[in-house]
Design a protein around this motif. Structure first.
Motif, mmCIF file in Angstrom:
data_model
loop_
_atom_site.group_PDB
_atom_site.id
_atom_site.type_symbol
_atom_site.label_atom_id
_atom_site.label_comp_id
_atom_site.label_asym_id
_atom_site.label_seq_id
_atom_site.Cartn_x
_atom_site.Cartn_y
_atom_site.Cartn_z
ATOM 1 N N MET A 1 72.251 24.868 8.597
ATOM 2 C CA MET A 1 72.455 24.559 10.009
ATOM 3 C C MET A 1 71.318 25.117 10.868
ATOM 4 S SD MET A 1 75.174 23.174 11.805
ATOM 5 C CE MET A 1 76.643 23.700 10.930
ATOM 6 N N ASN A 2 70.932 26.352 10.611
ATOM 7 C CA ASN A 2 69.895 26.977 11.429
ATOM 8 C C ASN A 2 68.556 26.263 11.292
ATOM 9 O OD1 ASN A 2 71.661 28.896 12.410
ATOM 10 N ND2 ASN A 2 71.110 30.442 10.886
ATOM 11 N N GLN B 1 75.487 17.168 11.838
ATOM 12 C CA GLN B 1 74.967 15.924 12.393
ATOM 13 C C GLN B 1 74.582 16.097 13.858
ATOM 14 O OE1 GLN B 1 77.672 12.571 12.326
ATOM 15 N NE2 GLN B 1 75.984 11.121 12.282
ATOM 16 N N GLU B 2 75.369 16.852 14.591
ATOM 17 C CA GLU B 2 75.081 17.088 16.007
ATOM 18 C C GLU B 2 73.778 17.869 16.190
ATOM 19 O OE1 GLU B 2 78.562 19.033 17.404
ATOM 20 O OE2 GLU B 2 79.784 17.192 17.455
ATOM 21 N N VAL B 3 73.544 18.893 15.354
ATOM 22 C CA VAL B 3 72.323 19.686 15.545
ATOM 23 C C VAL B 3 71.079 18.903 15.113
ATOM 24 C CG1 VAL B 3 73.562 21.872 15.380
ATOM 25 C CG2 VAL B 3 72.486 20.919 13.346
ATOM 26 N N ARG C 1 66.362 14.705 19.625
ATOM 27 C CA ARG C 1 66.217 14.470 21.064
ATOM 28 C C ARG C 1 65.079 15.299 21.653
ATOM 29 N NH1 ARG C 1 69.906 11.104 22.862
ATOM 30 N NH2 ARG C 1 71.977 11.007 21.901
ATOM 31 N N ARG C 2 64.865 16.468 21.112
ATOM 32 C CA ARG C 2 63.743 17.285 21.590
ATOM 33 C C ARG C 2 62.409 16.648 21.240
ATOM 34 N NH1 ARG C 2 67.011 21.549 19.748
ATOM 35 N NH2 ARG C 2 65.769 21.726 17.841
ATOM 36 N N VAL C 3 62.380 15.902 20.133
ATOM 37 C CA VAL C 3 61.133 15.238 19.731
ATOM 38 C C VAL C 3 60.841 14.047 20.624
ATOM 39 C CG1 VAL C 3 59.982 13.981 17.858
ATOM 40 C CG2 VAL C 3 61.304 16.064 17.360
ATOM 41 N N GLY C 4 61.869 13.258 20.951
ATOM 42 C CA GLY C 4 61.629 12.154 21.873
ATOM 43 C C GLY C 4 62.645 11.038 21.791
ATOM 44 N N PRO C 5 62.769 10.258 22.872
ATOM 45 C CA PRO C 5 63.759 9.174 22.926
ATOM 46 C C PRO C 5 63.425 8.011 22.004
ATOM 47 C CG PRO C 5 62.364 9.159 24.883
ATOM 48 C CD PRO C 5 62.029 10.413 24.135
ATOM 49 N N LEU D 1 66.986 9.818 9.900
ATOM 50 C CA LEU D 1 68.257 9.547 9.229
ATOM 51 C C LEU D 1 68.225 10.069 7.792
ATOM 52 C CD1 LEU D 1 69.086 5.963 10.546
ATOM 53 C CD2 LEU D 1 70.185 8.121 11.196
ATOM 54 N N ARG D 2 67.087 9.950 7.138
ATOM 55 C CA ARG D 2 66.947 10.508 5.791
ATOM 56 C C ARG D 2 66.951 12.037 5.827
ATOM 57 N NH1 ARG D 2 65.575 8.147 1.341
ATOM 58 N NH2 ARG D 2 63.980 9.683 0.737
ATOM 59 N N ALA D 3 66.406 12.601 6.898
ATOM 60 C CA ALA D 3 66.461 14.052 7.057
ATOM 61 C C ALA D 3 67.913 14.507 7.216
ATOM 62 C CB ALA D 3 65.626 14.478 8.257
ATOM 63 N N TRP D 4 68.690 13.737 7.969
ATOM 64 C CA TRP D 4 70.107 14.065 8.132
ATOM 65 C C TRP D 4 70.843 14.015 6.802
ATOM 66 C CZ3 TRP D 4 74.687 15.661 8.810
ATOM 67 C CH2 TRP D 4 75.818 14.872 8.581
#
Length: 243
Positions: free
Chosen positions: A115-116, A166-168, A174-178, A200-203
């Motif tokens: 998570m971190n 999934q939320e984190v 979102r910090r990277v960009g829209p 999505l693959r990172a998730w």
């Protein structure tokens, strides 16, 4: 044994924040203000058994990733809850703070490690995770879940941590960009969801690692290593106590 999950003052409806030895009492006005804020209209609160402060008998039933987790006793219950593992309380006494990662089970510290890193995920790390082969992940995920579901019908092998994870990941994106987001075509309400293939693959890599490291008893050590391979290739392995 009962647990109370604290998730910040905004979602806390007690008179005193948890601390060892503190008697915490439910404040209905705080709940009414929160409902008015959500709905945008005045609320005339009529307390029912579903109100009050939620306390869980089992830490893994906590439906969030708590900012802090507390063991509590001397529950003043709002009403009877037959065959349930949670209650709503008018008051309880705090015994001690316990690690928040217990919400993900006995190996929740490994899930917290995932998570971190997901919370601070960068574009370069997401690309590195996406570049790794996930050939065995789907089959191993299915096997792990099938074994879990033989004896369990709710939640997951790591509690509600997969939802929080999934939320984190989404927050990091979102910090990277829209540009990493697009409209949800399956929802009638116009919302933006993460749709970048690499992210999505990172998730899914984070998801697989959380299961492999947080619920190691459902697969062999070799299978767990394979399931977590993409994540550990990029981030290494957690330095955690052996159990």
């Amino acid at each position: 044994m009962f647990y109370f999950a604290f998730d910040g003052a905004e979602h806390f409806y007690g008179d005193r924040e948890p601390a060892p030895g503190v008697r915490v009492s439910f404040v209905p006005d705080k709940l009414a203000v929160a409902r008015e804020r959500r709905t945008g209209r005045p609320v005339q609160l009529q307390l029912v058994h579903a109100d009050g402060m939620m306390v869980n008998e089992i830490a893994m039933d906590v439906a969030m990733w708590p900012s802090s987790l507390w063991r509590v006793t001397d529950l003043e219950r709002m009403g009877p809850w037959p065959q349930s593992r949670w209650v709503r309380c008018r008051a309880f006494t705090v015994v001690e703070q316990v690690p928040a990662w217990l919400a993900a089970g006995p190996h929740g510290d490994a899930v917290e490690w995932v998570m971190n890193r997901a919370r601070a995920l960068t574009a370069a790390q997401a690309e590195a995770l996406a570049a790794q082969s996930d050939e065995a992940e789907e089959a191993l995920n299915r096997t792990l879940w099938a074994r879990w579901l033989r004896e369990n019908t709710t939640c997951s092998p790591v509690g509600w941590a997969l939802t929080a994870l999934q939320e984190v990941v989404t927050e990091s994106a979102r910090r990277v960009g829209p540009h990493l987001f697009g409209p949800d075509e399956d929802d009638e309400v116009e919302i933006e969801v993460l749709d970048d293939p690499a992210w999505l693959r990172a998730w899914t890599a984070a998801y697989a690692a959380a299961l492999a490291l947080g619920a190691p008893g459902f697969l062999t050590p070799e299978e767990n290593a394979q399931l977590a391979h993409r994540w550990t290739t990029v981030f290494g392995t957690p330095d955690l106590p052996d159990r």
